[in-house]
Design an enzyme around this catalytic site. Structure first.
Site, PDB file in Angstrom:
ATOM      1  N   ASP A  45       0.830  -1.204   0.000  1.00  0.00           N
ATOM      2  CA  ASP A  45       0.000   0.000   0.000  1.00  0.00           C
ATOM      3  C   ASP A  45       0.863   1.251   0.000  1.00  0.00           C
ATOM      4  O   ASP A  45       1.838   1.352   0.762  1.00  0.00           O
ATOM      5  CB  ASP A  45      -0.907   0.013   1.235  1.00  0.00           C
ATOM      6  CG  ASP A  45      -1.744   1.278   1.313  1.00  0.00           C
ATOM      7  OD1 ASP A  45      -2.781   1.343   0.623  1.00  0.00           O
ATOM      8  OD2 ASP A  45      -1.354   2.214   2.048  1.00  0.00           O
ATOM      9  N   TYR A  50       2.487  10.426  -0.471  1.00  0.00           N
ATOM     10  CA  TYR A  50       3.556  10.005   0.440  1.00  0.00           C
ATOM     11  C   TYR A  50       4.899  10.448  -0.127  1.00  0.00           C
ATOM     12  O   TYR A  50       5.299  10.024  -1.220  1.00  0.00           O
ATOM     13  CB  TYR A  50       3.559   8.492   0.633  1.00  0.00           C
ATOM     14  CG  TYR A  50       2.336   7.910   1.305  1.00  0.00           C
ATOM     15  CD1 TYR A  50       1.385   8.720   1.917  1.00  0.00           C
ATOM     16  CD2 TYR A  50       2.119   6.539   1.329  1.00  0.00           C
ATOM     17  CE1 TYR A  50       0.262   8.183   2.525  1.00  0.00           C
ATOM     18  CE2 TYR A  50       1.003   5.985   1.953  1.00  0.00           C
ATOM     19  CZ  TYR A  50       0.070   6.811   2.538  1.00  0.00           C
ATOM     20  OH  TYR A  50      -1.035   6.271   3.139  1.00  0.00           O
ATOM     21  N   ALA A 206      -0.847   1.855  16.317  1.00  0.00           N
ATOM     22  CA  ALA A 206      -0.957   3.235  16.819  1.00  0.00           C
ATOM     23  C   ALA A 206       0.399   3.938  16.724  1.00  0.00           C
ATOM     24  O   ALA A 206       0.897   4.533  17.679  1.00  0.00           O
ATOM     25  CB  ALA A 206      -1.476   3.263  18.249  1.00  0.00           C
ATOM     26  N   GLY A 282       4.044  -0.581   8.765  1.00  0.00           N
ATOM     27  CA  GLY A 282       5.191   0.125   8.224  1.00  0.00           C
ATOM     28  C   GLY A 282       6.427  -0.381   8.941  1.00  0.00           C
ATOM     29  O   GLY A 282       6.335  -1.053   9.973  1.00  0.00           O
ATOM     30  N   GLN A 288      11.719  -5.882  11.613  1.00  0.00           N
ATOM     31  CA  GLN A 288      10.372  -5.505  12.055  1.00  0.00           C
ATOM     32  C   GLN A 288       9.315  -6.140  11.160  1.00  0.00           C
ATOM     33  O   GLN A 288       8.286  -6.607  11.645  1.00  0.00           O
ATOM     34  CB  GLN A 288      10.215  -3.977  12.026  1.00  0.00           C
ATOM     35  CG  GLN A 288      11.052  -3.233  13.042  1.00  0.00           C
ATOM     36  CD  GLN A 288      10.954  -1.729  12.848  1.00  0.00           C
ATOM     37  OE1 GLN A 288      10.964  -1.240  11.715  1.00  0.00           O
ATOM     38  NE2 GLN A 288      10.858  -0.994  13.938  1.00  0.00           N
ATOM     39  N   ASN A 292       6.457  -8.762  12.555  1.00  0.00           N
ATOM     40  CA  ASN A 292       5.050  -8.373  12.510  1.00  0.00           C
ATOM     41  C   ASN A 292       4.233  -9.231  11.550  1.00  0.00           C
ATOM     42  O   ASN A 292       3.032  -9.435  11.754  1.00  0.00           O
ATOM     43  CB  ASN A 292       4.925  -6.904  12.140  1.00  0.00           C
ATOM     44  CG  ASN A 292       5.491  -5.987  13.208  1.00  0.00           C
ATOM     45  OD1 ASN A 292       5.684  -6.398  14.346  1.00  0.00           O
ATOM     46  ND2 ASN A 292       5.771  -4.747  12.850  1.00  0.00           N
TER      47      ASN A 292
END
Length: 336
Positions: A45, A50, A206, A282, A288, A292
């Site tokens: 995405d 951006y 968040a 992200g 990471q 995730n």
């Protein structure tokens, strides 16, 4: 599946807001995309706004060499990409020009999902929907969606599309959604479930707060989003109040008991919501992404979901009036 469409998306989706072209160099971005592919992530995405197009260019370069049919690429149009009066919004002119520019930057002939980044009250809805439909007919767009629209706006678009007999109806909505921010639950989610519109949610962590890395009364850790350069600290600073950080730390024993990291718990919680097709993550480091991505397929028990609700309590925001206002926060969330 993305709602009731025939399009499959990965439960964990890789996104590049505030990273590619801003806080992450090309080498690190390429490594993150490679890690996403290795982890089984197929959906990516981005948006024209951006890093003013650079995020699309970096993503396109990172995906070069990947079989195009094996991935799903989503991008968006509406927010300002220049200083001119037609460099924003959802007019036919801007939608067409922005789509063509996105395709050039991404290095592809089509995008799988093209989304209206916000609602444009200045442009007739008929004009926007016909422009999107024409892009579908031309083969430049496969599916269409919206982002941060209210239930009333989505319902109006569905009605107008039906009256016009358009080729492709809205199949996706991209709202902010996480353990703390649940404003889509009262109105948007019920409508979308009934209409077969899948949610591709952003900020499931968040902005990193739900990873537990930020602690009450302590400075942001080095290398974190709150300690980074650019716009990132301004966005995350709105939710770094000690009341939030203290309550988030109380989730740690629940994550430990489930054998999950805090980040995996937060993403899995989001994916447990009926109607959510995927959650956008992200990253600044490949590790990471790998960590995730393992939240896909995790199923949380009803007891664990209830314990999370009890722990966060009245800090959760469910006010439907805040739909489409991603910058609104409860006073107790703020560090100010």
């Amino acid at each position: 599946m993305l709602g009731r469409s025939g399009l499959s998306v990965s439960e964990v989706i890789y996104g590049n807001w505030l990273t590619h072209g801003e806080t992450v160099d090309r080498a690190a971005a390429t490594a993150c995309v490679a890690a996403a592919l290795d982890a089984g992530i197929t959906t990516f995405d981005t948006a024209d706004v951006y890093a003013m197009g650079e995020a699309e260019a970096v993503l396109g370069a990172a995906l070069r060499g990947t079989r195009r049919e094996s991935v799903e690429i989503a991008t968006k149009v509406c927010l300002p990409t220049g200083d001119g009066p037609n460099d924003r919004g959802l007019s036919r002119k801007h939608v067409f020009e922005s789509c063509h520019a996105s395709l050039r930057r991404l290095g592809t002939d089509y995008v799988d999902l093209y989304q209206a980044h916000r609602f444009d009250p200045r442009t007739p809805l008929e004009e926007t929907l016909v422009a999107f439909d024409d892009l579908v007919r031309q083969g430049k767009v496969r599916y269409v969606g919206v982002s941060e629209w209210t239930a009333a706006q989505i319902e109006q678009a569905l009605t107008v599309a039906g009256e016009l007999g358009l080729t492709r109806r809205i199949v996706a909505n991209q709202p902010q959604y996480n353990m703390l921010w649940r404003v889509i639950e009262p109105d948007v989610l019920p409508l979308c479930r009934a209409e077969g519109i899948g949610q591709i949610v952003f900020q499931p962590l968040a902005q990193g707060v739900l990873t537990g890395k930020y602690r009450p009364g302590a400075a942001p850790p080095a290398g974190s989003r709150a300690a980074a350069a650019g716009r990132a600290p301004r966005f995350i600073g709105r939710v770094l109040g000690d009341a939030v950080l203290d309550r988030v730390q109380r989730l740690r024993p629940l994550a430990d008991e489930a054998g999950l990291t805090m980040a995996q718990l937060a993403i899995a919680w989001t994916l447990a919501t009926d109607g959510v097709s995927g959650a956008i993550i992200g990253a600044t480091r490949a590790a990471q992404v790998t960590e995730n991505a393992t939240a896909a397929g995790v199923r949380l028990s009803p007891d664990l979901l209830a314990a999370i609700d009890q722990t966060l309590g009245d800090l959760v925001d469910r006010d439907p009036a805040k739909t489409a206002d991603m910058f609104a926060v409860k006073p107790e969330w703020s560090a100010a």
